[in-house]
Design a protein around this motif. Sequence first.
Motif, PDB file in Angstrom:
ATOM      1  N   VAL B 148     -66.519-101.535 -24.894  1.00 33.55           N
ATOM      2  CA  VAL B 148     -66.342-100.128 -24.492  1.00 33.55           C
ATOM      3  C   VAL B 148     -65.076 -99.565 -25.125  1.00 33.55           C
ATOM      4  O   VAL B 148     -65.077 -98.459 -25.689  1.00 33.55           O
ATOM      5  N   ALA B 149     -64.006-100.352 -25.069  1.00 25.51           N
ATOM      6  CA  ALA B 149     -62.715 -99.878 -25.594  1.00 25.51           C
ATOM      7  C   ALA B 149     -62.803 -99.643 -27.089  1.00 25.51           C
ATOM      8  O   ALA B 149     -62.277 -98.640 -27.602  1.00 25.51           O
ATOM      9  N   ARG B 150     -63.485-100.539 -27.787  1.00 25.06           N
ATOM     10  CA  ARG B 150     -63.545-100.446 -29.248  1.00 25.06           C
ATOM     11  C   ARG B 150     -64.262 -99.155 -29.678  1.00 25.06           C
ATOM     12  O   ARG B 150     -63.747 -98.379 -30.475  1.00 25.06           O
ATOM     13  N   VAL B 151     -65.465 -98.935 -29.133  1.00 25.84           N
ATOM     14  CA  VAL B 151     -66.243 -97.761 -29.544  1.00 25.84           C
ATOM     15  C   VAL B 151     -65.542 -96.472 -29.092  1.00 25.84           C
ATOM     16  O   VAL B 151     -65.392 -95.521 -29.872  1.00 25.84           O
ATOM     17  N   THR B 152     -65.093 -96.452 -27.842  1.00 31.11           N
ATOM     18  CA  THR B 152     -64.451 -95.246 -27.312  1.00 31.11           C
ATOM     19  C   THR B 152     -63.214 -94.885 -28.127  1.00 31.11           C
ATOM     20  O   THR B 152     -63.023 -93.715 -28.499  1.00 31.11           O
ATOM     21  N   GLY B 153     -62.381 -95.891 -28.411  1.00 32.60           N
ATOM     22  CA  GLY B 153     -61.141 -95.663 -29.148  1.00 32.60           C
ATOM     23  C   GLY B 153     -61.415 -95.076 -30.524  1.00 32.60           C
ATOM     24  O   GLY B 153     -60.777 -94.100 -30.945  1.00 32.60           O
ATOM     25  N   GLN B 154     -62.390 -95.653 -31.224  1.00 33.84           N
ATOM     26  CA  GLN B 154     -62.692 -95.180 -32.580  1.00 33.84           C
ATOM     27  C   GLN B 154     -63.242 -93.753 -32.561  1.00 33.84           C
ATOM     28  O   GLN B 154     -62.882 -92.934 -33.405  1.00 33.84           O
ATOM     29  N   LEU B 179     -62.406 -98.536 -16.532  1.00 30.69           N
ATOM     30  CA  LEU B 179     -60.974 -98.594 -16.861  1.00 30.69           C
ATOM     31  C   LEU B 179     -60.762 -98.752 -18.360  1.00 30.69           C
ATOM     32  O   LEU B 179     -59.866 -98.132 -18.941  1.00 30.69           O
ATOM     33  N   ALA B 180     -61.632 -99.561 -18.987  1.00 28.84           N
ATOM     34  CA  ALA B 180     -61.522 -99.756 -20.439  1.00 28.84           C
ATOM     35  C   ALA B 180     -61.764 -98.437 -21.159  1.00 28.84           C
ATOM     36  O   ALA B 180     -61.070 -98.108 -22.130  1.00 28.84           O
ATOM     37  N   ALA B 181     -62.745 -97.665 -20.675  1.00 25.60           N
ATOM     38  CA  ALA B 181     -63.029 -96.364 -21.277  1.00 25.60           C
ATOM     39  C   ALA B 181     -61.824 -95.437 -21.114  1.00 25.60           C
ATOM     40  O   ALA B 181     -61.389 -94.777 -22.063  1.00 25.60           O
ATOM     41  N   GLN B 182     -61.276 -95.401 -19.902  1.00 22.78           N
ATOM     42  CA  GLN B 182     -60.123 -94.531 -19.634  1.00 22.78           C
ATOM     43  C   GLN B 182     -58.933 -94.922 -20.509  1.00 22.78           C
ATOM     44  O   GLN B 182     -58.297 -94.062 -21.124  1.00 22.78           O
TER      45      GLN B 182
END
Lengths: 267, 304
Positions: B148-154, B179-182
Motif C-alpha cells: 500500500v505504501a509503495r503504490v500510494t507514495g509513488q 495507516l500505511a496509506a496515511q
Amino acid sequence: MKQAYFTVLENTPVARGVYRLVLAGDASDCTRAGTFVNVKVEGFYLRRPLSVCDVYSREEENDTLVLMYKTVGGGTEAMSRLSSGARLDLLTGLGNGFESDNALKYADNARNRALIAKKDAPDAQDGALLVGGGMGAAPLYMLAKQLYARGVKTSVILGFNTLADVILQREMQPFCSSLTVATADGSSGNKGIVTDFIPKNPPYVYACGPLPMLKAVYDRCTDGEFSFEERMGCGFGACMGCTCKTADGAKQLCKDGPVLKREEIIW
Amino acid sequence: MVDLGVTLCGLQLKNPVIPASGTYGFGYGHAAFYSPEILGSIALKGTTEQPRFGNQTPRVAECPAGMLNSVGLQNPGVDAVINEELPRLKSVFSGKVIANVCGFSVEEYVRVARRFDEAEQVGIIELNLSCPNVECGGMSMGATPSGVARVTGQVKKTVKKPVIVKLTPNTLDITALALAAQDAGADGVAMINTVLGMRIDIKKQRPVLANARGGLSGRAIFPIAVRAVYDVYEKVNIPIVGMGGISCTEDAVEMMLAGATAVQVGAENLRDPFACKKIIDGLPPLLASLGVQSITSLIGAAHS
C-alpha cells in the motif's frame, strides 16, 4: 428500461417443471420479442431474468405479460409458489431483442439474388426459420406472432428432450406455416434434434436454446440471430457480469444482447 | 432543513452518497432510471492502462444476502474512458467524479493516475489496491502495508488531485493498511472492497464461478465493513469513505456513525437500480427523526 410492479393473474404448470406466469401491469417496455424482464423474488438477492413470451394490451390500463420459467433452483421454486394476487417487482424492457425487420430484408435480398442468377430461390420463399430448444421456445412464440402480423411466412422447429417437456406447440401453430416438434426420445413429434430438421438452404434464422444447440444451428445457416443465456448480476449493463467476446468487441449480454447477430458471434 | 452536504478531501458533495466502483459503469447507464445529478459523486468503473476483457463467465453467483463477482477489472482502458466515457457522463452529471485506478505494477498505477489527474471531471483519484479477482495487481499489491505504501507514495508524488486508497478486508489487520496509506500521503481511505469467497454447484461439483473465487458484496458484509471503518477511524486522521453492504438509508447513517465521511453503495445498485436515490431521499426524514441538523455531526459519532 423501467421498474414496475405487476400482479400475478395466473401461475400454472404447463409442462414438467415449467410454469406459465401471467401478470398484469405496465408492460409498455416489453414490445420487442427477445427482450427480457428481471424478476425480484422474495428472499433471494439477485433478480431472475426471464424472457418475455407474450404481451398484450387489455381494455383497462394494465397490460398482460406472459412469462415462462422452469424450476431449476430455489429462486424459481419460490416463484412456482406464487399465487394469484401476489405482487412482483420487475425491471422491464431489458436487452436488445430480435430484429424482425432482418427477416424481411433477408428474404428480399435472397429473391433479388435469385432473379439476378435467373434461378429459383425456393428456400427464400420462407421469410424466417425459428429454432427453439426447451425454454428457448418462449421468446420465439412472441416473435412468431409478430412475424405473422407482418405477413412473414415463418417455419418453426422446436426441440425438447421428451413429451413431458413440450411447451407452446399448440399456441405457436396458428402463427407459422410449418411447425416441427422434435424430441430426443421420439415421444412427441419427430425423433431427433432440431438440426435434423433444418432445410438445406435455410432462410433467416432466429434461434434460442442451450449453447450446444445454438452452435449446431449456427453451423447449418448463413444468416440469423441467436439469443444467448448467461448468469447475470443486474440485467441492465451495470455490473459487467455477463460479458462475452464478439467480433465487435466485448458485449454485455444483458444490454447489448441477449440476441447476437450471426456475424458477431465468436464461439 | 437538514444539511446533507459533506466535504471529502476538499471536494464539496451535496450529500455523502456515492455509487461504488463496478456497480454503476461510467455513470450514464443508470440515467435511464433517475438523474445522476442527485448523487454526491460517482466512483467510476475500475480503469487500467489497456482495455481488459476480464475473467471468463460465470462471473457472478448468488449468495444469501449478497453476491459473488469475479468480473476481473473489465474496462475499455484509460484512453477510452477519458475520450469516450467521461464526455458521455458529462451530459448527465455535472459534478466531479471519483476515478478508480487499477494496475498490474506500481508504474501502471502511476501512469493511469496521471492521466486522470489531467481530466477536468475527475475530483478524486481512488487507488484500487483491493481487487480480489486478478492474479497480480489489485489485492496482491494492497494486502500488505508495504505494498500500500509503495503504490500510494509513488502516485502521490505524481498527481495533484486528492488520492484515496481503497482497501481490502482480506488481510490480517486493515488498520495497518490504512495507516500505511496515511503515512504514504493518502488524502483518504475507501473501505471495504469485497470479501473473498466461493460457491460450489452441488450438481456439477465444481465452483460456480469460472474463476472459482470471487468477491462477496451485499448485505452479508455490512457488519464486517462497519467494524473495519470503526477500527480504522480510531487510528487515522484522514477521511474514510465507508462501503460494504450498504442497502438503505439507515445503513448509510450507521456507516457514518462508525467514522465514514461519505459512503459508497455497491451491490444494492444491481438488484435495485434506484438504491442510491432511495437512500438519498430517505436522509432528510431519517435525520430529522434523529434530531440531526447537519449530517457531518454523524461522522464518527459512535466513538466515545
